[in-house]
Design a protein around this motif. Structure first.
Motif, PDB file in Angstrom:
ATOM      1  N   SER A  16     -16.773   1.673  12.570  1.00 30.57           N
ATOM      2  CA  SER A  16     -17.133   1.869  11.167  1.00 30.57           C
ATOM      3  C   SER A  16     -17.138   0.545  10.422  1.00 30.57           C
TER       4      SER A  16
ATOM      5  N   GLU B  53     -15.374  -0.554   0.134  1.00 27.11           N
ATOM      6  CA  GLU B  53     -15.686   0.785   0.620  1.00 27.11           C
ATOM      7  C   GLU B  53     -17.194   1.030   0.611  1.00 27.11           C
TER       8      GLU B  53
ATOM      9  N   ALA C 149       0.814  -1.216   0.000  1.00 28.98           N
ATOM     10  CA  ALA C 149       0.000   0.000   0.000  1.00 28.98           C
ATOM     11  C   ALA C 149       0.848   1.267   0.000  1.00 28.98           C
TER      12      ALA C 149
ATOM     13  N   THR D 199     -11.583  -2.948  -3.951  1.00 29.26           N
ATOM     14  CA  THR D 199     -11.425  -1.846  -3.003  1.00 29.26           C
ATOM     15  C   THR D 199     -12.693  -0.999  -2.971  1.00 29.26           C
TER      16      THR D 199
ATOM     17  N   ASP E   9     -10.251   2.998  13.016  1.00 31.23           N
ATOM     18  CA  ASP E   9     -10.513   3.984  14.052  1.00 31.23           C
ATOM     19  C   ASP E   9      -9.848   5.312  13.736  1.00 31.23           C
ATOM     20  N   ARG E  10      -8.547   5.293  13.728  1.00 30.72           N
ATOM     21  CA  ARG E  10      -7.837   6.517  13.366  1.00 30.72           C
ATOM     22  C   ARG E  10      -7.059   6.329  12.067  1.00 30.72           C
ATOM     23  N   THR E  11      -7.097   5.124  11.584  1.00 28.19           N
ATOM     24  CA  THR E  11      -6.374   4.836  10.352  1.00 28.19           C
ATOM     25  C   THR E  11      -7.378   4.373   9.301  1.00 28.19           C
ATOM     26  N   ALA E  12      -6.874   4.271   8.082  1.00 26.71           N
ATOM     27  CA  ALA E  12      -7.741   3.770   7.024  1.00 26.71           C
ATOM     28  C   ALA E  12      -8.044   2.293   7.279  1.00 26.71           C
ATOM     29  N   ILE E  13      -9.129   1.837   6.709  1.00 24.19           N
ATOM     30  CA  ILE E  13      -9.470   0.421   6.846  1.00 24.19           C
ATOM     31  C   ILE E  13      -8.675  -0.352   5.799  1.00 24.19           C
ATOM     32  N   SER E  14      -7.960  -1.374   6.255  1.00 22.44           N
ATOM     33  CA  SER E  14      -7.191  -2.205   5.335  1.00 22.44           C
ATOM     34  C   SER E  14      -7.899  -3.532   5.167  1.00 22.44           C
ATOM     35  N   TYR E  15      -7.912  -3.996   3.944  1.00 17.63           N
ATOM     36  CA  TYR E  15      -8.495  -5.322   3.739  1.00 17.63           C
ATOM     37  C   TYR E  15      -7.477  -6.233   3.094  1.00 17.63           C
TER      38      TYR E  15
END
Lengths: 943, 453
Positions: A875, A844, A712, A840, A808-814
């Protein structure tokens, strides 16, 4: 009986005087001599005509032996001899023909003994009704009067080998003393009844070679017997066989012999065995070609291939040959068993060969060990020292190198006490090894992988060596990883010792150098961080240098072998640390400075291209991803690490699990001070050239931001291998300078450096033993997702699990996991795989909007479950709880969440288009590997 | 050159003929050069900037593509008024739950309200939009005060939800309210009285474990078994919070009027809450008003004195832990109209609400901190603007502003100051009712999703 000697000559003037002398001195003279010449260009004809005053029958140049015999018999009709014999006692006596070559000389009694045997056999036949003897032959010994036996009768094995039943170089000590029936005798010295010779004749398809066996076989099929008479002795040059005869056919004797043998077998074997035999001979022939190629016997391979071509390209000739023999009955089983070589004969030859090779290897190794122990790098024993006469085991076990490596193994087992047993070794940059080595083989050969959203990216190059070792280790990939990480120190020590012993003389300097070098992967933290590339690279790098030392050889063959060995070792190194290939290319520039005489241009090409071809499937496919060449084996960018100038100088590339940097102060210092010693400065400077190259490359690698399609964010490649290589360079320089220092270390400055240099390995060992394995590498079960999901995923590619983290404070990684957790090797593929933007976007939207067919779309990626490990961001949980078509599933771990995708999974959206180039690159890789093996091993001629 | 040096220079090992490398130039110069080059390499490497890469945001704003209102009715004669600014308002009689889907760009000014009336009472509330978490405070499950929840699932997929009740003594056990499934597009009613009558005011907490639902709570209240009932929709609470501001309180100037503050404490411990009035000129705590102790998991009903309700104002509630609050008013004694005031979210941008026919409407706005300027615009039935009025809201005060007569929708746009919380209060016949204003969501923050490594 009357004997007509039939002498066929072809450029045999160098042996003819001996032959003619032998003929003149016979105790039982021949009754008539017929000579035929097949287009000699020397004075053969004149010699014969002078000696016996007869007219030689002359045939044009490429006449076959069969033609020559026919012409000679035609020139000497039976009536002539009968007319001459009227004066003699025997009326109507049988006429026998004694076939002679221009390179065979009979003993005085030869013909007499043969004739006696014929007469004895004749009376025996009459008495007992045995097979009628129509041909006899003498024992053949080496020209001119040597005792070594060549032939005492002949037969042929199932593979077409000419069997004499003799051991190589067997002496005639009278051990073969009884005349006995054989399949055939050589035409040199064969005494054969004229009527039989005329009626059966020689086969025109066998111009020179193999016609004797074919003739004997047909005699036997016709119900006649062929005897060999050991007491009759003939000396034979075997000029045609040995290629000593100046002839148009010279140089192709191997091909002709082989083609003749194949033809003989195919035309004389029973019809029903021919199809099987034809296939077997073809397969065996190709195997022989392969074997010849393997030992770099190119001429032999070419001849073998050419012989196969001659026989198999002309099936008509074989069919014609079989038609011509149609009138002859087959050999009865009993006689076949007696006359033909046993079926196991080829295997016995094979076993003999293996035994000989094994013996040679063992004795060579023993010599090498003895030599090293007594003479150091010079290979010469000290004057006055006695040769070591201990056994191999004792010699090996008392070698300081072996003891040092054994001690390192023990220390490694103690230091690695925490990671000796348990579940898969993983952590840091290291992913757990797969359960079976098939996973690696599959990744290596498959043109498309069902990993993530599907990928046609190449498997990392290091998987092939890992898979090979894993297969050798009974299919346990985990053992390969454990071996590398637990025994990294002894393995590195072994390779370093091998190198240092070749560049230094004393016993202690290599031990110091190897210890200091071998501890580098541990004290630098490479082992503890799971840096597979660096650990393997440190083990392999000394082999590259050792192989490259061969360029100093004066022997061109050795230099070529060195080129191939270096290229191979470099390929293995580059498989784990691709940047090593770049380093190799840079080093090529330095070779003209360091090596005299200058290597041939071809060697440069080998060094530059062969490593690339050996990792071709990976290398070619990553040409458009330059970043991939800067990262090493292991999970790219997995462990955050940053090293400052001081750390890099002291061999600490950054990251957890490293020993205090000051422990390594002695190595760069010793490497620097090594330049001070005047008498070794030239050699040390050579090492420093390499050090400078590596340092420059390190500067580039440290400053380039690497981006990989599947990773990423951009990151800087971990410079571990180059940093440790620099330390290795310091060690090598110091070892060369310290070698034979004598008492100079007592000088204060030298003593300080000496002490600090000694401190590096000693303090390193203490730290290593004390800290063991602080991690992050450890043994733990791979529990990234619940076990039931792993099981399902391992069973089917439709059991994919979408793992969501962050939010939470970071992007969601999958991440889309296919067969449970990611395994070692998968990361390499995924790092080169561009993520599917549709997935992706789908994830989202799934998390934030009312997507009516979201679950169905997710299912089309083969996803059965969505899993969010603790802590789950609201989220993620809120989004997925509200999503259409997802229902809650058991998450097993506390505070984790899992959802089941209600739609039926398919692989509709998974990328399944294979890489078209991949199969071709695999072929290139395998052929290059074969070529390198052939090029790197000692050839037949060199052996 | 010594024999040793010769040996050291020979790279080929034991079986190799000796080759002499003749370096060019003085050795020491070469050595210094090499050391310098190596040092430069180290320096370049060791001074590389750190760290690399760029930090990515956790969320990103995305325009809302559409809204779905569910006008579930539940009261006799209920009608829905819906539309968006600039077009004529539509009135629909609600016989079964009505699902209204508004796409962008109309969704930015869309509204949907439902109302019902009789001679004695007026009921009014916003049509809910689907979400996963619902709070209602003040509902009842007795014969004289009972509430029917109408749960609608406007989405395509099945929704599963749980309902939990709490009363004055804490959580109320009501069987059959866990894991309720609702197919896509379906709706169902839950009559709380049938679940088990219980006295006192209740709080309902509905959460979905899957999907989203729209919920409305319609209640009927009568003074006795034989008395005629009045009806009202219990307003939706935005959720528990530590600082709540309730606007739209009816001015209880009549004699037979009472107001009750209803507080639900979802926590498992006692929570202390303080109540103050956001009046026309400022915020104050009436003398004698002591902090309230909220029992764990229970609903507390506190009669409000006239000090709170004599003038138009808001009610500010501060608690140690998140609580849910509403104010219920009864006007006209037995058989009189019932009304609710609920807490609303701070406004930003524009909030739009529909207004039933034949009522007068006012916008009540409270500012939390600073003086705020707000534009109030009424629109008639054909969607034409009836004029915009700029309203100043005093700091920590409340203002009540009448909407132009004949308006069928009103837009409240905040410009400076604030933040502002507001309600629309409608009055018609003998009844009045209010609903909190909520800003139109033009864009939402979506979590940034990226492939992991």
């Amino acid at each position: 009986m009357k004997v007509t000697a039939l002498l066929v000559s072809h450029n045999g003037s160098q042996w003819l005087p001996g032959v003619l002398a032998g003929l003149s001195g016979l105790s039982r003279p021949v009754d008539r001599l017929v000579a035929v010449d097949t287009g000699s260009t020397d004075d053969s004809v004149a010699l014969v005509e002078q000696a016996f005053g007869l007219e030689v029958v002359r045939l044009p140049a490429p006449a076959s032996y069969a033609e020559a015999v026919r012409a000679a018999l035609a020139a000497a009709p039976p009536g002539d001899l009968a007319g001459r014999a009227e004066e003699g006692a025997e009326e109507g006596a049988e006429e026998w023909v004694w076939l002679l070559h221009d390179d065979c000389s009979p003993t005085a009694e030869c013909l007499q003994v043969l004739v006696q045997e014929v007469e004895r056999a004749g009376s025996k036949t009459a008495r007992k009704g045995a097979d009628e003897v129509v041909a006899v032959g003498p024992t053949l010994r080496e020209w001119p009067t040597l005792k070594r036996l060549l032939e005492v009768g002949l037969t042929i094995s199932g593979t077409g080998r000419r069997e004499t039943g003799l051991e190589a170089g067997e002496y005639d000590q009278g051990q073969h003393d009884v005349a006995h029936q054989v399949l055939a005798v050589n035409t040199a010295g064969m005494l054969v009844r004229r009527d039989v010779l005329e009626s059966l004749g020689f086969d025109d398809e066998l111009p020179i070679f193999g016609n004797d066996i074919d003739f004997g076989w047909r005699l036997a099929r016709a119900g006649y017997a062929t005897l060999v008479v050991p007491d009759a002795v003939m000396f034979h040059v075997e000029a045609a066989h040995r290629g000593q005869r100046d002839s148009a056919r010279a140089g192709r004797q191997r091909r002709d012999e082989r083609a003749g043998a194949l033809y003989t077998l195919l035309v004389n074997s029973p019809g029903w065995t021919v199809p099987v035999r034809a296939v077997r001979l073809l397969a065996g022939g190709l195997l022989r070609v392969f074997g010849f190629v393997f030992v770099r016997a190119g001429a032999e391979a070419r001849d073998e291939l050419s012989a196969l071509g001659r026989v198999y390209a002309r099936p008509g000739a074989v069919l014609a040959g079989r038609r011509g023999r149609r009138g002859l009955p087959l050999l009865p089983a009993q006689r076949r068993r007696r006359l033909l070589a046993p079926v196991w004969m080829p295997y016995r030859h094979g076993l003999d060969f293996v035994t000989e090779v094994g013996t040679a290897v063992v004795s060579t190794a023993r010599e090498a060990v003895v030599r090293r122990n007594s003479g150091g790098a010079t290979g010469r024993p000290e004057p006055g020292s006695r040769p070591d006469e201990r056994g191999v085991v004792a010699t090996v076990l008392t070698s300081p190198s072996v003891l040092a490596v054994l001690a390192a193994v023990v220390l490694a087992l103690v230091a690695g006490r925490d990671i000796l047993t348990g579940p898969a070794l993983q952590g840091g940059a290291l992913l757990p090894a797969p359960d079976g080595v098939g996973h690696w083989w599959g990744l290596w050969h498959a043109p498309v992988h069902v990993l993530g959203t599907g990928s046609a990216a190449p498997a990392p190059a290091y998987l092939l060596p890992m898979a090979v070792v894993g297969t050798v280790l009974l299919g346990h990939p985990g053992w390969v990883v454990s071996l590398l990480f637990v025994l990294a120190v002894p393995l590195a020590m072994f390779s370093a010792l091998r190198l240092l012993r070749r560049v230094t003389d004393g016993p202690w300097v290599p031990l110091w150098g190897a210890s200091a070098y071998a501890l580098l992967p541990v004290v630098s933290g490479a082992v503890n961080q799971g840096r597979l590339g660096t650990v393997a690279g440190v083990v392999v790098a000394p082999w590259v240098v050792t192989a490259a030392l061969g360029f100093g050889s004066a022997d061109a063959d050795r230099r070529w072998r060195a080129a191939f060995r270096t290229a191979f070792a470099l390929a293995v190194l580059a498989a784990f640390v691709p940047v090593a290939w770049l380093l190799g290319l840079l080093s090529l520039l330095a070779i003209p400075l360091l090596v005299r005489p200058l290597p041939k241009a071809g060697m440069f090409v080998v060094l530059a291209v062969v490593p690339l071809a050996l990792i071709a499937p990976w290398a070619i496919a990553t040409l458009d991803v330059p970043g991939a060449w800067l990262v090493e084996a292991g999970r790219a960018g997995a462990v955050p690490a940053h090293a400052g100038l001081r750390d890099l100088l002291l061999g600490r590339p950054g990251g957890p699990g490293a020993a205090p940097a000051w422990l390594g102060t002695g190595l760069p210092l010793a490497g620097l001070v090594a330049l001070v010693r005047r008498d070794t400065r030239a050699k040390v400077a050579e090492v420093w050239v390499g050090v400078a190259l590596v340092a420059l490359l390190l500067a580039v690698v440290s400053r380039v931001e690497v981006t990989l399609p599947g990773v990423a964010s951009s990151f800087r490649a971990w410079p571990g291998f180059l940093v440790l290589l620099l330390q290795g360079g310091f060690v090598l320089a110091a070892a060369i300078a310290a070698d034979g220092l004598g008492s100079a270390w007592r000088r204060p400055v030298v003593a300080v450096v000496f002490g600090m240099a000694m401190l590096a390995p000693l303090a390193g060992v203490v730290w290593w033993l004390g800290h063991g394995s602080p991690g992050p590498v450890e043994r733990r079960a791979a529990a990234e997702i619940p076990a039931y999901m792993s099981e399902l995923a391992s069973a089917s590619s439709l059991g994919g699990v979408l793992v969501l983290t962050g939010g939470d404070r970071t992007a969601i990684s999958y991440r889309l996991l296919r067969s449970g957790s990611l395994r070692l090797g998968d990361d390499g593929v995924l790092a080169l795989t561009r993520p599917d933007p549709h997935l992706t976007a789908l994830v989202e939207r799934l998390l934030s909007t009312d997507l009516p067919d979201g679950a169905a779309k997710l299912a089309s990626y083969g996803v059965s479950y969505v899993y969010a490990p603790a802590p789950v961001s609201p989220s993620v949980s809120g989004g997925l709880d509200a999503a259409n078509g997802l229902s809650g599933a058991s998450a097993t771990a506390a505070h984790a969440r899992a959802w089941h995708v209600d739609a039926r999974p398919t692989l509709g959206s998974v990328h399944t288009e294979p890489s078209r180039l991949h199969p071709l690159l695999l072929v290139v890789q395998l052929l290059t590997a074969l070529g390198v093996l052939i090029g790197a091993l000692p050839g037949r001629r060199a052996a | 050159m010594s024999r040793r040096e010769l040996r050291a220079l020979r790279p080929g090992g034991r079986r190799v003929a000796q080759h002499r490398v003749q370096p060019t130039g003085p050795h020491w110069l070469l050595a210094v050069l090499l050391v310098l080059v190596t040092g430069a390499g180290f320096w370049w490497s060791g001074t590389a900037p750190h760290p690399t890469g760029t930090r990515t945001a956790a969320t990103k704003p995305v325009a809302v593509s559409g809204r779905t209102f569910s006008c579930t009715g539940g009261l006799p004669g209920a009608v829905a008024v819906h539309g968006h600014l600039g077009v004529p308002a539509t009135t629909t009689t609600i016989t079964a739950p009505v699902r209204l889907r508004v796409s962008a760009p109309a969704q930015a000014s869309a509204y949907a309200v439902q109302s019902a009336r009789s001679a004695r009472w007026l009921a009014y509330g916003a049509c809910p939009e689907p979400r996963s978490d619902w709070w209602f405070v003040g509902v009842g499950s007795s014969h004289t005060h009972h509430t029917v929840l109408t749960v609608a699932n406007p989405r395509a997929a099945e929704a599963i939800f749980d309902v939990s009740l709490s009363g004055p003594r804490g959580p109320v056990n009501a069987p059959g309210l866990r894991g309720l499934a609702l197919r896509g597009g379906g709706s169902r009613t839950i009559d709380l009285a049938k679940l088990g009558p219980s006295a006192g005011d209740l709080a309902v907490h509905l959460t979905t474990s899957r999907g989203l639902v729209s919920v409305a709570a319609a209640e009927q209240r009568s003074a006795g078994v034989l008395a005629k009932a009045v009806s009202e929709w219990v307003p939706t609470e935005p959720g528990p919070g530590r600082h709540l501001l309730l606007t739209g309180l009816p001015m209880l100037t009549a004699k037979r009027a009472t107001a009750t503050l209803l507080l639900a404490n979802p926590a498992k411990t006692v929570v202390i809450a303080s109540v103050s009035v956001v009046g026309a000129r400022g915020t104050f705590t009436p003398s004698g008003q002591k902090p309230l102790d909220l029992p764990p998991g229970a609903v507390l009903s506190v009669p409000l004195s006239r000090a709170f309700t004599a003038a138009p104002g808001g009610l500010s509630i501060s608690a140690q832990q998140p609580v849910v609050a509403a104010v219920r008013s009864l006007v006209g004694g037995i058989g009189g109209d019932e009304g609710y005031a609920a807490s609303g979210p701070p406004l930003s941008g524009t909030a739009v609400a529909g207004i039933p026919a034949k009522v007068s409407a006012r916008v009540v706005l409270s500012s939390l901190n600073a003086t705020a300027s707000v534009a109030v615009t009424g629109y008639d039935g054909s969607g034409r603007s009836l004029g915009s009025h700029r309203v100043a809201v005093p700091a920590r005060g409340t203002v009540s502003f009448p909407v132009s007569a004949g308006a069928r929708s009103v837009a409240v746009t905040t410009s400076t100051g604030g933040p502002v919380v507001g309600s629309v209060v409608v009055r018609g016949g003998h009844g009045s009712a209010s609903t909190p204003l909520a800003s139109v969501t033009r864009e939402q923050l979506r979590p940034v999703v990226r492939p992991g490594w």
